[in-house]
Design an enzyme around this catalytic site. Structure first.
Site, PDB file in Angstrom:
ATOM      1  N   ASN A   1      -6.251  12.453  -0.354  1.00 33.91           N
ATOM      2  CA  ASN A   1      -5.373  11.831   0.590  1.00 33.91           C
ATOM      3  C   ASN A   1      -6.267  10.684   1.622  1.00 33.91           C
ATOM      4  O   ASN A   1      -7.320  11.233   1.500  1.00 33.91           O
ATOM      5  CB  ASN A   1      -4.268  12.636   1.364  1.00 33.91           C
ATOM      6  CG  ASN A   1      -2.941  12.031   2.129  1.00 33.91           C
ATOM      7  OD1 ASN A   1      -2.302  11.249   1.430  1.00 33.91           O
ATOM      8  ND2 ASN A   1      -3.180  12.242   3.163  1.00 33.91           N
ATOM      9  N   LYS A   2      -5.562  10.452   2.344  1.00 30.60           N
ATOM     10  CA  LYS A   2      -6.075   9.279   3.157  1.00 30.60           C
ATOM     11  C   LYS A   2      -7.381   9.930   3.877  1.00 30.60           C
ATOM     12  O   LYS A   2      -7.354  11.183   4.423  1.00 30.60           O
ATOM     13  CB  LYS A   2      -5.291   8.626   4.155  1.00 30.60           C
ATOM     14  CG  LYS A   2      -5.782   7.567   5.241  1.00 30.60           C
ATOM     15  CD  LYS A   2      -6.624   6.481   4.531  1.00 30.60           C
ATOM     16  CE  LYS A   2      -5.774   5.733   3.558  1.00 30.60           C
ATOM     17  NZ  LYS A   2      -6.396   4.876   2.724  1.00 30.60           N
TER      18      LYS A   2
ATOM     19  N   ARG B   1       1.050  -1.086   0.164  1.00 32.74           N
ATOM     20  CA  ARG B   1       0.037   0.084  -0.013  1.00 32.74           C
ATOM     21  C   ARG B   1       0.947   1.550  -0.098  1.00 32.74           C
ATOM     22  O   ARG B   1       2.160   1.037   0.229  1.00 32.74           O
ATOM     23  CB  ARG B   1      -0.852  -0.064   1.189  1.00 32.74           C
ATOM     24  CG  ARG B   1      -0.256  -0.365   2.749  1.00 32.74           C
ATOM     25  CD  ARG B   1      -0.782   0.397   3.775  1.00 32.74           C
ATOM     26  NE  ARG B   1      -0.802   1.756   3.412  1.00 32.74           N
ATOM     27  CZ  ARG B   1       0.505   2.513   3.650  1.00 32.74           C
ATOM     28  NH1 ARG B   1       1.542   1.824   3.948  1.00 32.74           N
ATOM     29  NH2 ARG B   1       0.508   3.776   3.700  1.00 32.74           N
TER      30      ARG B   1
ATOM     31  N   ASP C   1      -2.364  11.121  -2.602  1.00 28.35           N
ATOM     32  CA  ASP C   1      -2.652  10.107  -3.638  1.00 28.35           C
ATOM     33  C   ASP C   1      -3.060  10.721  -5.185  1.00 28.35           C
ATOM     34  O   ASP C   1      -2.741  10.021  -6.030  1.00 28.35           O
ATOM     35  CB  ASP C   1      -3.829   9.324  -3.314  1.00 28.35           C
ATOM     36  CG  ASP C   1      -3.415   8.426  -2.002  1.00 28.35           C
ATOM     37  OD1 ASP C   1      -3.241   8.968  -0.780  1.00 28.35           O
ATOM     38  OD2 ASP C   1      -2.839   7.314  -2.082  1.00 28.35           O
TER      39      ASP C   1
ATOM     40  N   GLN D   1      -3.151   2.977   9.445  1.00 34.32           N
ATOM     41  CA  GLN D   1      -1.803   2.988   9.109  1.00 34.32           C
ATOM     42  C   GLN D   1      -0.814   3.929   9.894  1.00 34.32           C
ATOM     43  O   GLN D   1       0.224   3.750   9.819  1.00 34.32           O
ATOM     44  CB  GLN D   1      -2.064   3.669   7.637  1.00 34.32           C
ATOM     45  CG  GLN D   1      -2.494   2.916   6.652  1.00 34.32           C
ATOM     46  CD  GLN D   1      -3.862   3.356   6.387  1.00 34.32           C
ATOM     47  OE1 GLN D   1      -4.732   3.540   7.230  1.00 34.32           O
ATOM     48  NE2 GLN D   1      -4.327   2.946   5.150  1.00 34.32           N
TER      49      GLN D   1
ATOM     50  N   ARG E   1      -6.798  -0.371  -7.568  1.00 32.52           N
ATOM     51  CA  ARG E   1      -7.329   0.802  -6.680  1.00 32.52           C
ATOM     52  C   ARG E   1      -7.391   1.937  -7.457  1.00 32.52           C
ATOM     53  O   ARG E   1      -6.395   2.340  -8.126  1.00 32.52           O
ATOM     54  CB  ARG E   1      -6.171   0.831  -5.452  1.00 32.52           C
ATOM     55  CG  ARG E   1      -6.428  -0.265  -4.609  1.00 32.52           C
ATOM     56  CD  ARG E   1      -5.515   0.128  -3.292  1.00 32.52           C
ATOM     57  NE  ARG E   1      -6.216   0.711  -2.358  1.00 32.52           N
ATOM     58  CZ  ARG E   1      -5.396   1.432  -1.349  1.00 32.52           C
ATOM     59  NH1 ARG E   1      -4.433   1.120  -1.051  1.00 32.52           N
ATOM     60  NH2 ARG E   1      -6.361   2.065  -0.563  1.00 32.52           N
TER      61      ARG E   1
HETATM   62  O1  MRU Z   1      -4.768   3.465   1.342  1.00 34.61           O
HETATM   63  P1  MRU Z   1      -3.412   3.350   1.657  1.00 34.61           P
HETATM   64  O2  MRU Z   1      -2.956   3.057   2.896  1.00 34.61           O
HETATM   65  O3  MRU Z   1      -2.567   2.840   0.372  1.00 34.61           O
HETATM   66  O4  MRU Z   1      -3.084   4.809   1.795  1.00 34.61           O
HETATM   67  C1  MRU Z   1      -2.393   5.560   0.796  1.00 34.61           C
HETATM   68  C2  MRU Z   1      -1.631   6.449   1.555  1.00 34.61           C
HETATM   69  O5  MRU Z   1      -0.700   6.068   2.238  1.00 34.61           O
HETATM   70  C3  MRU Z   1      -1.768   7.852   1.898  1.00 34.61           C
HETATM   71  O6  MRU Z   1      -3.005   8.257   1.583  1.00 34.61           O
HETATM   72  C4  MRU Z   1      -0.619   8.867   1.739  1.00 34.61           C
HETATM   73  O7  MRU Z   1      -0.686   9.856   2.445  1.00 34.61           O
HETATM   74  C5  MRU Z   1       0.034   8.779   0.325  1.00 34.61           C
HETATM   75  S1  MRU Z   1       1.120   7.565  -0.093  1.00 34.61           S
HETATM   76  C6  MRU Z   1       2.635   8.341   0.352  1.00 34.61           C
END
Ligand code: MRU
Length: 351
Positions: A252-253, A48, A242, A201, A87
């Site tokens: 982003n997350k 991930r 992302d 995470q 994804r």
């Molecule tokens: O869903 P994930 O764990 O793949 O989440 C992506 C991320 O790790 C983040 O959103 C992150 O801030 C960007 S990746 C460095």
């Protein structure tokens, strides 16, 4: 960070992925031997983090080529589509796969054999990881210098969300790279790491990385953001990305946008750190970003233990979009972007 392993390894014509679902308890690698296995590993979040998803996909395409007797542009296209569908939100996946497609196309059109395409894809994967390490260091320096200017020459209290370090990027990291570099320069007092519900995470992965580097930290629940900032405990916030639209809106997350809004209210500088391949300048703003919906069980269960009444309904968006007006600066390997200056993002990204 020095670890005895890489989260992604290519060995003896196979891809090995550190199973991040088991961290921090167990450090176990999963062997991936074909395209389907790679797609599934990305879907299941064995691997991930936007950059590591992209790198794994390149090796996944190499595995696909090695399994074909004959390949055509059509079959390449279908395989690429299958990989991209794993994804939807992180643009790094489609970015790297499109580059694989371009490479395969050029090789097919010039009559190259499958073995040559395979070797070129493996080399491409290796070089992207190496190149990204250089970019991460560059961003860490830019972020550090910006903090010196913005907050001054003291020890900083920093906050972050999700995981953007070694496990997500295969090197020092994006947002966590800045924090790690600042720590190595003696400038970090404390780090607040959001636990990052529901996938954790922050508490599982970021805390794991911070402990390995001996950086003082506390895990906090997302709901603590206002408490922390109103009591002056946070000097600046760093997050990853992302997908960044042309106007600076940033996916982003999930939880990032809430954090940015609280930061704006308390006048705490809020930075996004991401390499150019996390930008998607084909979209004008964040409303065009597809948000991945994850399974309900990520909210209702934890390691098989029920956390909600049987049959409880959930909604589990995995990402949100932070309005560019909430962002103090976007740090990429080409410099610092101020999203309030119209057109600056495009000028820097395309320079
Ligand atoms: O869903 P994930 O764990 O793949 O989440 C992506 C991320 O790790 C983040 O959103 C992150 O801030 C960007 S990746 C460095």
């Amino acid at each position: 960070m020095t670890l005895s392993f890489q989260p992604i390894m290519w060995k003896n014509h196979r891809l090995y992925l550190l199973d991040q679902r088991l961290l921090p308890k167990e450090e176990i690698f999963i062997e991936v031997s074909d395209l389907k296995g790679c797609v599934q590993a990305i879907k299941d979040m064995i691997v991930r983090g936007a950059p590591c998803i992209g790198f794994s996909a390149i090796y996944g395409m190499a595995l696909w080529v090695s399994a074909q007797d004959k390949i055509s542009l059509d079959s390449c296209h279908l395989a690429c589509q299958e990989m991209i569908s794993a994804r939807p939100t992180a643009v790094n996946l489609s970015y790297e796969v499109s580059r694989c497609f371009q490479l395969m196309k050029e090789f097919i059109e010039s009559g190259k054999k499958n073995a040559e395409i395979y070797a070129a894809l493996v080399e491409f994967g290796d070089s992207q990881i190496k190149f990204s390490q250089e970019k991460n260091f560059r961003m860490a320096e830019i972020g550090f210098n910006e903090l010196l200017k913005k907050i001054g020459n003291k020890k900083w209290n920093l906050m972050t969300h999700c995981n953007t370090g070694f496990l997500a990027c295969g090197s020092i990291g994006t947002a966590l790279g800045v924090i790690s570099h600042a720590h190595s320069m003696g400038h970090v007092s404390h780090v607040y790491a959001d636990e990052t519900r529901p996938y954790l995470q922050g508490s599982r992965l970021t805390a794991f990385e911070l402990s390995k580097e001996n950086i003082p930290y506390s895990i906090v629940v997302e709901g603590a953001a206002s408490y922390l900032m109103s009591s002056g405990k946070v000097d600046a916030i760093f997050v990853g990305a992302d997908r960044i639209a042309a106007n600076g809106d940033t996916a982003n997350k999930i939880g990032t946008s809430t954090l940015a809004i609280v930061a704006k209210h308390f006048k705490v500088p809020f930075y996004v750190v991401a390499p150019i391949n996390s930008f998607d300048t084909s979209i004008t703003d964040g409303s065009q970003i597809e948000i991945e919906m994850r399974p309900m069980s990520e909210i209702t269960e934890l390691k098989g233990i029920g956390l909600a009444p049987a049959g409880a309904q959930t909604l589990n968006p995995s990402f949100d979009v932070t309005d560019h007006r909430m962002i103090t600066g976007i740090i990429c390997e080409k410099g610092l972007i101020d999203p309030s200056i119209e057109g600056q993002l495009l000028r820097i990204v395309n320079s």
